[in-house]
Design a protein around this motif. Structure first.
Motif, PDB file in Angstrom:
ATOM      1  N   UNK A 175       0.871  -1.376   0.148  1.00  0.00           N
ATOM      2  CA  UNK A 175      -0.209   0.153  -0.088  1.00  0.00           C
ATOM      3  C   UNK A 175       0.815   0.913  -0.277  1.00  0.00           C
ATOM      4  N   UNK A 176       2.096   0.772   0.979  1.00  0.00           N
ATOM      5  CA  UNK A 176       3.344   2.555   1.067  1.00  0.00           C
ATOM      6  C   UNK A 176       3.531   2.612  -0.546  1.00  0.00           C
ATOM      7  N   UNK A 177       3.771   1.440  -1.345  1.00  0.00           N
ATOM      8  CA  UNK A 177       4.416   1.543  -2.524  1.00  0.00           C
ATOM      9  C   UNK A 177       3.124   3.052  -3.661  1.00  0.00           C
ATOM     10  N   UNK A 178       2.073   2.162  -3.680  1.00  0.00           N
ATOM     11  CA  UNK A 178       0.978   2.405  -3.535  1.00  0.00           C
ATOM     12  C   UNK A 178       0.879   3.544  -4.016  1.00  0.00           C
ATOM     13  N   UNK A 179       0.420   3.710  -2.829  1.00  0.00           N
ATOM     14  CA  UNK A 179      -0.163   5.749  -2.542  1.00  0.00           C
ATOM     15  C   UNK A 179       1.258   6.370  -3.870  1.00  0.00           C
TER      16      UNK A 179
ATOM     17  N   UNK B 104       7.323  -1.183  -8.308  1.00  0.00           N
ATOM     18  CA  UNK B 104       7.299  -1.952  -6.758  1.00  0.00           C
ATOM     19  C   UNK B 104       5.903  -2.623  -5.905  1.00  0.00           C
ATOM     20  N   UNK B 105       5.438  -2.403  -6.735  1.00  0.00           N
ATOM     21  CA  UNK B 105       4.335  -2.277  -4.767  1.00  0.00           C
ATOM     22  C   UNK B 105       3.846  -4.285  -6.440  1.00  0.00           C
ATOM     23  N   UNK B 106       3.549  -3.916  -7.359  1.00  0.00           N
ATOM     24  CA  UNK B 106       3.591  -5.947  -8.218  1.00  0.00           C
ATOM     25  C   UNK B 106       4.621  -6.086  -7.560  1.00  0.00           C
ATOM     26  N   UNK B 107       5.946  -6.013  -7.344  1.00  0.00           N
ATOM     27  CA  UNK B 107       6.758  -6.700  -7.365  1.00  0.00           C
ATOM     28  C   UNK B 107       7.309  -7.247  -5.963  1.00  0.00           C
TER      29      UNK B 107
ATOM     30  N   UNK C   1      -4.575  -2.696  -6.401  1.00  0.00           N
ATOM     31  CA  UNK C   1      -5.655  -1.533  -7.708  1.00  0.00           C
ATOM     32  C   UNK C   1      -5.703  -0.908  -7.176  1.00  0.00           C
ATOM     33  N   UNK C   2      -5.221  -0.556  -5.515  1.00  0.00           N
ATOM     34  CA  UNK C   2      -4.972   0.678  -6.083  1.00  0.00           C
ATOM     35  C   UNK C   2      -3.729   1.611  -6.222  1.00  0.00           C
ATOM     36  N   UNK C   3      -2.582   0.727  -6.138  1.00  0.00           N
ATOM     37  CA  UNK C   3      -1.752   0.818  -6.685  1.00  0.00           C
ATOM     38  C   UNK C   3      -1.214   1.170  -8.418  1.00  0.00           C
ATOM     39  N   UNK C   4      -2.514  -0.365  -8.875  1.00  0.00           N
ATOM     40  CA  UNK C   4      -2.070   0.439  -9.977  1.00  0.00           C
ATOM     41  C   UNK C   4      -3.379   1.287 -10.808  1.00  0.00           C
ATOM     42  N   UNK C   5      -4.172   1.249 -10.195  1.00  0.00           N
ATOM     43  CA  UNK C   5      -4.964   3.545 -10.373  1.00  0.00           C
ATOM     44  C   UNK C   5      -4.126   4.613 -10.292  1.00  0.00           C
TER      45      UNK C   5
END
Length: 813
Positions: free
Chosen positions: A515-519, A525-528, A549-553
């Motif tokens: 979640x941190x990488x996503x925001x 990085x989130x996917x990795x 999904x938040x990271x992708x968005x």
């Protein structure tokens, strides 16, 4: 929590006198002890000596007769049925070898143990040993029980050492006392190993270790031991089932619980009140409230625990507030007098109540019954009012608690966090520290999100330091909260450092990092991290997919977002998409400009779309200026959330961007007619442990003249870079000159103030409660280029890292 306390009452307690007699009888009859569970005495001595070397450091305190440390020859490595006559009778009382005088000499040790005078009992044991008397296993059993009662682990190890050195091969009763002693003293690993090397076991031995594992939440281990018990031919009794059912409840292992239920019925234990309570608790915690009620109704005899467990079941079951209250009234009508556990079990249901008045009725009942003086009940009342959204009533109850504990403080602080009053939450936390209250992991993990919300990094670091010094820094909840706090404060590197130092990572710590990488917009990085998590043997849960999904968005990764959404349904069948998952998918498609696809996606949802789903589409209409679709979506939102001014502001901004000023005026008039006001924009920045807050056009700050002078200076330099203010995204209730308003937007004021107070090259970190408007986004990009500094702005949606005239979001937000 109350339900857990009730279930804990089912766990096997230290043996009663009747149970002890049963164990003694069992231990003295070889045909009642499975030969496959027996280990040779010599093997038992050898393994015990090896598994806990620290036991022998205490040997010098004892000099009993025969303690020469010799080990029987030829120790066997595996259990064997070939035993010498001496080993066969090792557990039997040598009554014929003791004189009446010796028997009388041992009686004071029993008395001292019962009175808890352990040191005197050990001293007397030394005296008896010095005169050459043989010390029987019963004496050691009483001493071990005294150690367990006093949690005297050191003395317990001493006694264990002497037992081994005397060559005593513990029977089932003495071996179980050893297991119980280690468990009660907190040495659970030694308790399990002491059980594993027991030369003889009976049903009570198995009940004890299964109960220990269930009580310590080692649920898988408890269930595994239960099946081992069956495989070795032992018949469970009414003390076995409550513990193993507790383990099934803890794992939500419904199928295993049903299998054990069928076995209970075959064995004829279905009418036992303790077993029935365990079944009710298991079904309720597995989400099967109807099955729990059926078991309850069929119980021929019910005690207070039965009613409490059923009430706790209703409390844990969603949408059963009214049924829970009816059941409580049924309990009163049946003549069953509730206790404080009953009352505390009632409060979670208040989240499902329709009105605050019903909660107040429960409060009045508590006062009439005289339970309000109990701190646990007062804490539960505070929590009830918090869940009902009445923070004022919660604080009034909190103020009346004369002896506040850490739960009292944590509950009220958490209440202010939920109410959006982070400043007050942090103030209460400071007050809590002044009182000298010792913080626990729950308190720390409650207040760290407050620091994250306020971007109060220094406060967060202080709490991090406290948790490290107090030994709580290795708690899973605290570690996850620290990762979240550093990420939300804009320090994703620090969050990663915390993560890297965690030796045993659970799903919560991985989710916090994803979640941190996503925001921060680091979608790759989130996917990795998801791949690393799965390589570590952990499967994603619904929170993991929300973060992904938040990271992708935020990163515009549409194809990857679709892949994760479909994977959640097709691969991880146990995970049902929630409205939040659907909202992120709509947001992902909408921000990518695929609004028609997003709209069709909503139409095909298997569940009713809520306001967050429609809100994501309306925000996408604002980004891409889709007026017609925006009107359709806004009308749905006006029905779902008639009191949410933000929806009206979004529609007004869409009209303003399209140049439809008459429609802007209509929206403004509608808001005025309905008494709706737009959320006031606010930004804050932390400088030297103090948080400075700025409002739109704010001139209340003591240094506002310097701030506006800095803004004017920056404005001149930005115009040299061909900067033209955008005025299409203004809030509909602002009537001043647009250019001046844009100049006084809160994030610009915060940036200007930080520039006054900082040296060149220092990163600037600003937090804003709303989304950034296009003008502020463009302006801060230019400011970052002019001053040559990194500017990090956290708005209501994500982080923006501005550097050299560019933003990390790629103008995609």
């Amino acid at each position: 929590m109350a339900a857990f306390a009730i279930a804990a009452m089912f766990v096997v307690s230290p043996p009663t006198q009747q149970q002890q007699q049963h164990c003694n009888n069992t231990a003295t009859n070889d045909d009642k002890i499975d030969s496959s569970s027996k280990i040779s005495c010599s093997n038992q001595v050898r393994i015990n000596l090896e598994f806990n070397h620290s036991i022998h450091t205490h040997e010098k305190n004892f000099t009993p007769n025969g303690a020469n440390g010799t080990r029987p020859p030829n120790p066997q490595k595996r259990p064997t049925n070939t035993r010498t006559k001496q080993n066969q009778n090792a557990h039997k009382r040598p009554t014929n070898t003791r004189t009446k005088q010796n028997q009388n000499a041992h009686k004071p040790i029993y008395s001292l143990c019962l009175e808890g005078r352990l040191k005197e009992a050990l001293d007397l044991l030394n005296v008896i040993s010095e005169v050459g008397d043989i010390v029987e296993s019963d004496i050691y059993a009483h001493l071990l029980q005294a150690c367990a009662n006093l949690k005297a682990l050191g003395e317990g190890r001493q006694i264990h050492s002497v037992i081994l050195k005397n060559g005593i091969c513990p029977n089932a009763f003495l071996g179980t006392r050893l297991v119980n002693m280690y468990a009660k003293c907190g040495s659970l690993a030694d308790a399990r190993l002491a059980f594993d090397v027991m030369p003889e076991r009976n049903v009570f031995s198995w009940n004890t270790i299964i109960g220990i594992c269930a009580r310590d939440r080692r649920y898988e281990e408890a269930i595994e031991l239960y099946y081992q018990m069956l495989d070795l031919g032992f018949e469970p009794d009414n003390f076995t089932f409550p513990s193993v059912l507790k383990a099934c409840a803890g794992l939500a292992a419904l199928e295993q619980g049903k299998e054990i239920h069928r076995y209970i019925q075959r064995c004829g234990f279905g009418f036992d009140v303790f077993v029935g309570n365990g079944l009710v608790d298991m079904y309720a915690k597995c989400g099967c409230i109807e099955e729990a009620r059926q078991v309850f109704d069929k119980m021929p005899r019910k005690d207070l625990i039965s009613w409490n467990v059923m009430i706790a079941g209703y409390a844990q079951s969603s949408n059963n507030g009214e049924r829970g209250l009816r059941f409580f009234r049924e309990m009163i009508s049946a003549g069953v007098k509730p206790n404080s556990v009953t009352i505390m079990s009632m409060f979670p249901k208040c989240s499902g109540l329709v009105t605050l008045q019903q909660g107040k009725e429960i409060h009045c009942y508590v006062m009439r019954m005289g339970f309000e003086s109990k701190v646990a009940v007062q804490n539960a009342l505070v929590g009830m009012y918090v869940r009902l959204g009445s923070i004022e009533n919660a604080h009034r109850v909190f103020d009346r608690i004369s002896q506040k504990n850490v739960v009292s403080w944590t509950t009220i602080i958490g209440g202010y966090v939920e109410d959006g009053q982070s400043d007050m939450a942090l103030k209460l936390f400071r007050h809590m520290q002044v009182t000298g209250m010792i913080l626990d992991s729950v308190a720390i993990s409650t207040v760290l999100p407050v620091c994250a919300h306020l971007a109060a990094l220094r406060h967060g670091k202080e709490i991090h330091g406290y948790s490290f010094r107090s030994g709580l820094g290795f708690n899973a909840f605290v570690e996850s909260a620290l990762i979240y706090m550093y990420a939300k404060c804009g320090y994703i590197e620090n969050a990663r450092l915390v993560f890297d130092r965690i030796s045993q990572r659970d799903i919560a710590t991985w989710n916090a990092m994803i979640a941190g990488y996503g925001m921060h917009g680091h979608g790759a990085d989130a996917i990795a991290f998801l791949d690393k998590m799965q390589a570590a043997g952990l499967n994603p849960n619904h929170i993991t997919f929300t973060a992904l999904l938040s990271a992708c968005s935020h990163a515009g990764l549409v194809d990857e977002g679709w892949k994760f959404f479909n994977c959640m349904i097709r691969v991880h069948h146990l995970i049902r998409p929630t409205p939040e998952h659907y909202a992120y998918m709509v947001d992902l498609l909408g921000r990518a400009g695929r609004l028609d696809e997003a709209h069709e996606f909503i139409k095909n949802m298997p569940i009713e779309p809520n306001a967050s789903v429609w809100g994501a589409l309306l925000d996408a209409c604002r980004v891409h200026c889709k007026v017609n679709l925006g009107e359709c979506v806004a009308n749905r939102l006006f029905e779902l959330e008639p009191g949410n001014a933000g929806n009206y502001v979004l529609m007004s901004n869409i009209y303003a961007a399209a140049g439809r000023l008459d429609d802007v005026a209509k929206v403004r008039a509608t808001m005025k007619l309905r008494g709706l006001r737009n959320t006031l924009g606010c930004s804050w920045i932390e400088i030297e442990k103090k948080v400075h807050t700025f409002l739109v056009g704010d001139k209340s700050h003591p240094e506002y003249e310097k701030i506006y002078a800095m803004l004017e200076n920056l404005s001149v330099k930005m115009q040299e870079l061909v900067y033209v203010p955008e005025t299409n995204s203004l809030s509909c209730n602002m009537e001043e000159d647009k250019g001046n308003i844009l100049c006084g937007h809160t994030e610009k004021l915060a940036v200007a103030f930080r520039l006054i107070k900082t040296s060149p090259g220092t990163a600037i970190r600003v937090t804003k409660n709303l989304h950034m408007c296009n003008d502020c986004h463009n302006a801060i990009k230019l400011i970052s280029k002019i001053v040559g500094q990194l500017i990090i702005v956290r708005d209501a949606n994500r982080f923006h890292h501005f550097k050299d005239g560019m933003c990390s979001c790629g103008d995609y937000w």
